[in-house]
Design an enzyme around this catalytic site. Structure first.
Site, mmCIF file in Angstrom:
data_model
loop_
_atom_site.group_PDB
_atom_site.id
_atom_site.type_symbol
_atom_site.label_atom_id
_atom_site.label_comp_id
_atom_site.label_asym_id
_atom_site.label_seq_id
_atom_site.Cartn_x
_atom_site.Cartn_y
_atom_site.Cartn_z
ATOM 1 C CG HIS A 171 -0.303 -0.408 2.482
ATOM 2 N ND1 HIS A 171 -0.789 -1.433 3.259
ATOM 3 C CD2 HIS A 171 0.817 0.041 3.106
ATOM 4 C CE1 HIS A 171 -0.012 -1.584 4.319
ATOM 5 N NE2 HIS A 171 0.966 -0.711 4.245
ATOM 6 C CE1 TYR A 258 13.987 -0.521 2.570
ATOM 7 C CE2 TYR A 258 12.703 1.148 1.426
ATOM 8 C CZ TYR A 258 12.772 0.059 2.276
ATOM 9 O OH TYR A 258 11.628 -0.444 2.825
#
Length: 488
Positions: A171, A258
């Site tokens: 989502h 990340y």
């Protein structure tokens, strides 16, 4: 219509309830069967009671069964939804705790980075067991909908090695779009048309149109910097927008782990994160949130059960993809969303074997991806760094090759920015030993790892992280919720 949906990891009580009510918002789906399965009989009992209460309160013919026998739950199922967390919060705590000893400060640790890679090692053998059962006892044309993280690794394993028709669902895209609509002053999220493409949790808003008008970088930067809340909560995300020219779908905290630039030094971490909520970068934030949520649910269960007596309101159907995909496949009402699938040339400058997240349309013929998308070079380069780590991680999980696992962790962007090769080698040994109960493919490597740990001279430190908060008690949570209710 009458068919069977199996939910694996149904003990994820809140999320299972959301999927259940979403699906029952489709008028044609009232007469279907939900088969719940989980390792925990306790959790299964709680969620089944909630779903039974919903069925009864709404006068539905829907059938709900619950069993710890996974194969029984999967028998004849047309759709299988996975919400599993292999190792639970116990293993997850090690995903955060052990890397901290080597200076690696994660907010979530469920996608890549040290925690996400080990999470994948625990998940992939189990995912392959699911796929075997799906092939053997589910409906011939069964579709596997994976919601479990690490999304790309799990989906990669299910498609490449499990040989099951699989789509990964998340989502993050929808949540990012809601933010953009808000900062641009849209009266409704439906005024914003958007295209995102990339890989899960590193997907990029490559085209934005508000009521048909194209939105450029400068306008978006100005809108975010002028927003009284997001300008503080999304500092890192806004910085990436300024440098890359496109907004990332992922939250400030997730995105920070990340990349190799923002969490590699403690003083930099506190500069770029926001402590108003865990998702904006708090050390181990999702672990704390998950622990508090579990404790709250256990304590306040009677309230959750009482709330289940309310009528289902189709107007409150969520934007989770699952119910919309099932509706499109079964009724041919076309649905457009962003899905995790094997690339196979959809994104021209990412590898064909990678799992991408990109736009697609669903109808009775299946999921049809929009092909021919090319990312900017910066976005592609960032995705490539993660894809290379994901590929090695999947192959390590399949083969049980601890040396390949160490190389995967070594090549992780944030790990590489913080740790030396010697530290990485010892950290992986320590994590494999600590999580041996959930890593059957590494059983042969555990004795040697223990031996190396007993002789290692690599120094570690006991460190809570740059921005750690303690788990709040039930009393503290009650007080905070009461205060929020009073302030409206």
């Amino acid at each position: 219509m009458s068919f069977k949906i199996a939910i694996i990891g149904a003990g994820s009580v809140g999320f299972t309830k959301k999927l259940f009510t979403d699906i029952l918002c489709v008028p044609e789906f009232k007469d279907i069967e939900f088969a719940l399965t989980d390792l925990s009989e306790h959790n299964l009992g709680m969620i089944k009671a909630i779903l039974d209460r919903i069925v009864e309160a709404n006068g539905l013919p829907t059938r709900v069964t619950a069993t710890t026998d996974r194969r029984k739950a999967l028998e004849g199922a047309r759709y299988i939804i996975s919400c599993v967390r292999v190792g639970g919060l116990e293993a997850y705590a090690d995903d955060i705790r052990i890397p901290l000893k080597y200076g690696i400060d994660q907010c979530v640790g469920d996608t890549i980075c040290a925690g996400g890679i080990l999470y994948g090692q625990r998940n992939i053998p189990v995912i392959l067991d699911f796929c075997r059962d799906i092939r053997e006892v589910a409906d011939t044309n069964a579709k596997f909908l994976n919601y479990a993280n690490p999304m790309a690794m799990n989906t990669w394993a299910a498609i490449e090695y499990g040989k099951v028709d699989t789509v990964g669902l998340c989502h993050g895209v929808q949540h990012g779009a809601e933010q953009i609509a808000e900062v641009l002053g849209a009266k409704s999220r439906h005024e914003l048309d958007y295209v995102c493409s990339g890989i899960n949790h590193q997907t990029w808003f490559i085209d934005l149109r508000l009521n048909g008008r194209k939105i450029g970088k400068d306008e978006l930067v100005a809108a975010f910097e002028a927003h009284p809340v997001y300008s503080q909560q999304e500092k890192l995300r806004i910085d990436v927008l300024k440098r890359f020219g496109v907004y990332s779908t992922e939250s400030n905290g997730h995105l920070s782990e990340y990349l190799p630039w923002y969490r590699k030094r403690p003083d930099e971490i506190t500069r770029w994160i926001d402590m108003s909520d865990w998702i904006h970068g708090e050390t181990g934030g999702y672990l704390r949130y998950s622990t508090e949520t579990r404790n709250w649910f256990e304590t306040e269960y009677p309230q959750f059960l009482e709330a289940a007596s309310k009528p289902i309101d189709p107007a409150k159907r969520s934007n989770e993809h699952a119910s919309h995909i099932l509706e499109a496949l079964e009724t041919n009402r076309v649905y457009r969303g962003h899905f995790n699938v094997k690339n196979d040339g959809v994104i021209t400058n990412l590898p064909r074997d990678a799992i991408i997240e990109s736009p697609g349309f669903v109808d009775r013929f299946g999921i049809n991806m929009v092909a021919g998308i090319t990312l900017t070079e910066a976005c592609a380069a960032t995705c490539m760094a993660s894809i290379n780590v994901q590929r090695m991680s999947v192959h390590a999980a399949i083969s049980g090759d601890i040396d390949l696992l160490k190389l995967a962790v070594l090549h992780d962007p944030l790990v590489g920015a913080v740790s030396t090769p010697e530290e990485v080698w010892q950290m992986v040994d320590e994590m494999v030993v600590a999580q041996a109960a959930w890593l059957p493919q590494y059983a042969h490597a555990v004795p040697a790892a223990k031996e190396r740990l007993s002789k290692s001279a690599v120094k570690t430190r006991e460190w809570a992280g740059a921005a750690r908060r303690n788990v709040r008690s039930i009393e503290e949570l009650r007080a905070e919720k009461a205060a929020l209710k009073q302030t409206g």
